[in-house]
Design a protein around this motif. Structure first.
Motif, short mmCIF file in Angstrom:
data_model
loop_
_atom_site.label_atom_id
_atom_site.label_comp_id
_atom_site.label_asym_id
_atom_site.label_seq_id
_atom_site.Cartn_x
_atom_site.Cartn_y
_atom_site.Cartn_z
N ILE A 264 9.64 -16.17 -6.76
CA ILE A 264 9.29 -14.76 -6.99
C ILE A 264 10.13 -13.81 -6.13
CG2 ILE A 264 7.41 -13.08 -6.82
CD1 ILE A 264 5.49 -15.49 -7.36
N LYS A 265 10.40 -14.26 -4.92
CA LYS A 265 11.07 -13.40 -3.94
C LYS A 265 12.39 -12.79 -4.45
CE LYS A 265 12.09 -13.20 0.97
NZ LYS A 265 12.25 -13.92 2.23
N PRO A 266 13.26 -13.59 -5.09
CA PRO A 266 14.52 -12.99 -5.56
C PRO A 266 14.33 -11.93 -6.64
CG PRO A 266 14.56 -15.40 -5.74
CD PRO A 266 13.18 -15.03 -5.37
N LEU A 267 13.23 -12.03 -7.39
CA LEU A 267 13.00 -11.06 -8.47
C LEU A 267 12.60 -9.69 -7.94
CD1 LEU A 267 11.04 -13.23 -11.08
CD2 LEU A 267 13.39 -12.41 -11.26
N ILE A 268 11.96 -9.67 -6.77
CA ILE A 268 11.45 -8.39 -6.25
C ILE A 268 12.26 -7.88 -5.07
CG2 ILE A 268 9.10 -8.93 -7.01
CD1 ILE A 268 8.40 -9.55 -4.09
N GLU A 269 13.29 -8.64 -4.72
CA GLU A 269 14.07 -8.32 -3.52
C GLU A 269 14.60 -6.89 -3.53
OE1 GLU A 269 17.00 -11.27 -2.65
OE2 GLU A 269 16.80 -10.80 -0.53
N GLY A 270 14.45 -6.21 -2.41
CA GLY A 270 14.95 -4.84 -2.29
C GLY A 270 14.01 -3.79 -2.86
N GLY A 271 12.91 -4.23 -3.46
CA GLY A 271 11.97 -3.27 -4.04
C GLY A 271 11.29 -2.44 -2.97
N GLU A 272 11.23 -1.13 -3.21
CA GLU A 272 10.60 -0.24 -2.24
C GLU A 272 9.14 -0.01 -2.62
OE1 GLU A 272 11.05 4.26 -0.43
OE2 GLU A 272 12.46 3.59 -1.97
N MET A 273 8.23 -0.44 -1.73
CA MET A 273 6.80 -0.37 -2.02
C MET A 273 6.31 1.07 -1.89
SD MET A 273 3.40 -0.56 -1.28
CE MET A 273 2.86 -1.15 0.32
N LYS A 274 5.72 1.58 -2.96
CA LYS A 274 5.27 2.98 -2.90
C LYS A 274 3.78 3.17 -3.10
CE LYS A 274 9.56 5.37 -3.74
NZ LYS A 274 10.27 6.38 -4.51
N ARG B 13 -2.00 7.93 -1.15
CA ARG B 13 -2.40 9.32 -0.95
C ARG B 13 -3.93 9.40 -0.91
NH1 ARG B 13 -2.29 13.35 -5.37
NH2 ARG B 13 -2.92 15.24 -4.33
N TYR B 14 -4.43 10.07 0.10
CA TYR B 14 -5.89 10.20 0.25
C TYR B 14 -6.25 11.66 0.50
CZ TYR B 14 -6.02 5.13 1.18
OH TYR B 14 -5.91 3.77 1.10
N LYS B 15 -7.44 12.03 0.09
CA LYS B 15 -8.02 13.29 0.53
C LYS B 15 -9.35 12.92 1.20
CE LYS B 15 -9.48 17.80 -1.23
NZ LYS B 15 -9.79 18.53 -2.48
N VAL B 16 -9.28 12.78 2.51
CA VAL B 16 -10.43 12.27 3.25
C VAL B 16 -11.50 13.35 3.39
CG1 VAL B 16 -11.19 11.28 5.45
CG2 VAL B 16 -8.99 10.59 4.47
N ASP B 17 -12.73 12.97 3.09
CA ASP B 17 -13.87 13.88 3.24
C ASP B 17 -14.40 13.70 4.66
OD1 ASP B 17 -15.82 15.67 2.69
OD2 ASP B 17 -16.81 14.49 1.11
N HIS B 18 -13.80 14.44 5.61
CA HIS B 18 -14.10 14.21 7.03
C HIS B 18 -15.58 14.41 7.33
CE1 HIS B 18 -9.98 13.58 8.22
NE2 HIS B 18 -9.63 14.60 7.47
N GLY B 19 -16.12 13.43 8.03
CA GLY B 19 -17.52 13.51 8.45
C GLY B 19 -18.51 13.13 7.36
N ARG B 20 -18.00 12.76 6.17
CA ARG B 20 -18.92 12.35 5.09
C ARG B 20 -18.46 11.04 4.48
NH1 ARG B 20 -21.03 17.48 1.66
NH2 ARG B 20 -21.92 15.75 0.50
N GLY B 88 -13.27 14.74 -6.27
CA GLY B 88 -11.98 15.20 -5.75
C GLY B 88 -11.54 14.54 -4.46
N TYR B 89 -12.48 13.88 -3.74
CA TYR B 89 -12.13 13.26 -2.46
C TYR B 89 -11.84 11.77 -2.63
CZ TYR B 89 -13.53 17.54 -0.07
OH TYR B 89 -13.60 18.83 0.37
N GLY B 90 -11.33 11.19 -1.54
CA GLY B 90 -11.07 9.75 -1.52
C GLY B 90 -9.65 9.42 -1.92
N ILE B 91 -9.47 8.21 -2.43
CA ILE B 91 -8.12 7.77 -2.83
C ILE B 91 -7.65 8.58 -4.04
CG2 ILE B 91 -9.09 5.91 -4.28
CD1 ILE B 91 -5.79 5.53 -2.40
N LEU B 92 -6.38 8.93 -4.04
CA LEU B 92 -5.78 9.61 -5.19
C LEU B 92 -4.54 8.82 -5.59
CD1 LEU B 92 -6.01 13.22 -3.74
CD2 LEU B 92 -7.28 12.37 -5.70
N PHE B 93 -4.70 7.98 -6.58
CA PHE B 93 -3.59 7.11 -6.95
C PHE B 93 -2.43 7.91 -7.53
CE2 PHE B 93 -7.15 3.99 -7.21
CZ PHE B 93 -6.73 3.21 -6.16
N LYS B 94 -1.22 7.54 -7.11
CA LYS B 94 -0.01 8.19 -7.61
C LYS B 94 0.48 7.52 -8.88
CE LYS B 94 1.87 7.25 -3.64
NZ LYS B 94 2.85 7.04 -2.55
N PHE B 95 0.29 6.19 -8.93
CA PHE B 95 0.78 5.42 -10.08
C PHE B 95 -0.36 4.65 -10.76
CE2 PHE B 95 4.08 5.63 -6.82
CZ PHE B 95 5.03 6.35 -7.51
N GLY B 96 -1.35 4.22 -9.96
CA GLY B 96 -2.50 3.48 -10.52
C GLY B 96 -2.13 2.09 -10.92
#
Lengths: 431, 96
Positions: A264-274, B13-20, B88-96
């Motif tokens: 698996i490693k060569p397939l994902i190599e260099g991938g930037e985790m976002k 990305r998170y929008k933390v609900d501070h104190g709750r 509106g609070y908590g985790i906000l996925f960018k890609f899911g």
């Protein structure tokens, strides 16, 4: 006090399918989503199966944000440092209309939600539904965390996802069993498009999926996956929560070890985790399915355990159950009937007549069999990998002796009776 | 192998609900005195639960991925009070 024809809780595939179908037919619909925008709380692999969506939005291919259509499916059985598998690639999958696509859920769900709004539904975000409002046994509305946030409707469609808190709070079903849900974690890794395409032997728009089973789950019942998106890869692993509980293995550690597997490693190599995500998948199947309708309410999607774990299908069952729930409501409205439990039994009939319940019935014994027989995730992957290694290593040993060695490895680790029993169990479960 | 999950969560990305906090341990004494396995400290995919040296379990929900694992695997004691964050609070996925 404003009253709607329907309230839909949640803006995932099932909720969007339900809200869209209802609004398009002219009903007054309010859809309530707790995320900042639709999709911001939603996680999936993710593969989109065209058929389920096409039945709701036939022209989706021209508009929806899709990543790659899948032209090749690989199934790998992994040992510690090897894999054996099958690849199926066909030019038929490269002809329009495409059968399945990889998608990024936040983008896809946002698009689907825009369609829901355009169809006339009122979509309210950043609002968490906290409780169902009951009148005796009947659900008449929902309470939200907004000020004066009570909303009322003839029917409440619960598309609130795998945790299904609302139906649980209302006493419609008990807490999920750790043996009925899988925990999956995944990462998205960005790569230059050209690198990705040459690595997976595909052209622009074409994609590959790899489904994996074996040592990567460290003896736990589960699977791994690697999907190609436009400029990123999604890699993940999921196992039953009951197994995680017992083994107490951190899921991110399992994923990291999988990423370091030599195949698996060569397939994902260099991938930037976002992004790193986790999600539960309701995999208990038919036997774990809760009651999915009652007076004034219906459950659709993950909340109702509508997942075909064997075939890794979920979003298509979600969209289909959402659509069928909506069509049930439309039919009752047209006939002037109310949303009582007995009338809503028509939803169950629609489910039974669809592939949803037919497939879930077919595989109803699978979760139990895999639970009781961990050898499918440990012993067999090791045995078949070793068998391939033995046969493919040229070392002066004659082939007949190699065959005997392989047969002996199978019978000594699993006994002839055990092997036959396993074959029978699989046949029983899959027929 | 050592994995720093905080580094992974840093990408999210998170929008933390501070104190709750939206999750809490109902009775901390149950974790320290009765729960021998403390599986939440291993299985939570965001490592929100930590086994402390004195046998207790601490919980910080800021990195929570809202999956539900901790609530469901605490089936021996049902000691996790689990709700969704406010809208509106908590985790906000960018890609899911």
């Amino acid at each position: 006090m404003e009253k709607f024809d329907a309230i839909v809780v949640g803006a995932g595939p099932s909720g969007n399918a339900a809200a869209y179908t209802l609004a398009k037919a002219g009903l007054s619909v309010i859809q309530i989503e707790r995320g900042e925008y639709p999709g911001s709380k939603n996680v999936q692999g993710a593969i989109l199966y065209s058929d389920a969506l096409e039945r709701i939005i036939p022209e989706f291919r021209d508009e929806a944000p899709l990543e790659r259509h899948i032209i090749e499916q690989r199934m790998w059985v992994l040992d510690d440092d090897s894999y054996i598998g099958t690849h199926y690639r066909s030019d038929a999958f490269n002809q329009v209309p495409y059968n399945r696509y990889t998608i990024l859920r936040t983008q896809f769900d946002k698009w689907f939600s825009e369609k829901v709004s355009q169809a006339g539904a009122m979509v309210i975000c950043e609002t968490t539904v906290t409780d169902l409002i009951m009148d005796g046994q009947r659900v008449v509305g929902v309470r939200t965390d907004r000020e004066n946030g009570d909303v009322f409707a003839d029917i409440v469609i619960l598309a609130d996802g795998v945790n299904s808190l609302l139906a649980k709070k209302a006493g419609f079903h008990p807490e999920l069993n750790p043996g009925d849900v899988a925990l999956a974690v995944k990462e998205i890794l960005f790569l230059p498009q050209e690198t990705l395409e040459s690595r997976f032997n595909v052209k622009e728009g074409e994609g590959v999926v790899i489904e994996m089973i074996g040592k990567i789950t460290q003896g736990l019942m589960g699977t791994g996956f690697l999907y190609t998106n436009n400029e990123s890869l999604t890699i993940g692993v999921g196992c039953m929560l009951s197994d995680f509980k017992e083994a107490r293995i951190p899921p991110y550690l399992m994923l990291e070890m999988m990423k370091n597997h030599p195949a698996i490693k060569p397939l994902i190599e260099g991938g930037e985790m976002k992004e790193y995500t986790a999600h539960l998948i309701p995999e208990g199947g038919l036997k774990a399915m809760p009651q999915v309708y009652g007076d004034g309410w219906m459950i659709v999607g993950d909340s109702g355990m509508f997942v075909n774990a064997v075939h890794r299908e979920g979003s298509n069952l979600a969209m289909t159950t959402g659509r069928l729930a909506a069509e049930t409501v439309l039919e009752l409205k047209q006939a002037g009937k109310d949303m009582s439990k007995s009338n809503l039994a028509a939803y169950r009939t629609r489910l039974d007549d669809s592939f949803v319940m037919k497939d879930l019935s077919k595989y109803k014994d699978m979760p139990g069999i895999f639970h009781a027989n961990p050898q499918f995730f440990t012993t067999y992957p090791e045995l078949v990998n070793n068998a391939a290694k033995t046969m493919l290593t040229v070392d002066g040993v004659d082939k007949k002796s190699k065959e005997r060695e392989i047969l002996k490895s199978f019978t000594s680790s699993r006994s002839l009776l055990g092997l036959m029993g396993d074959a029978y169990k699989m046949w029983r479960a899959l027929r | 192998m050592n994995v720093n999950v905080e580094e992974k969560l840093f990408q999210n990305r998170y929008k933390v609900d501070h104190g709750r906090p939206h999750i809490s341990i109902i009775n901390p004494a149950v974790c320290s005195a009765e729960c021998k396995t403390q599986q939440c400290t291993q299985v939570c995919p965001a490592n929100c639960y930590k086994a402390e040296g004195n046998g207790s379990v601490s919980l910080i929900t800021d990195g929570c991925l809202e999956c539900g694992t901790c609530r469901i695997i605490c089936d021996d004691f049902r000691n996790v009070d689990w709700d969704y964050p406010r809208g509106g609070y908590g985790i906000l996925f960018k890609f899911g």
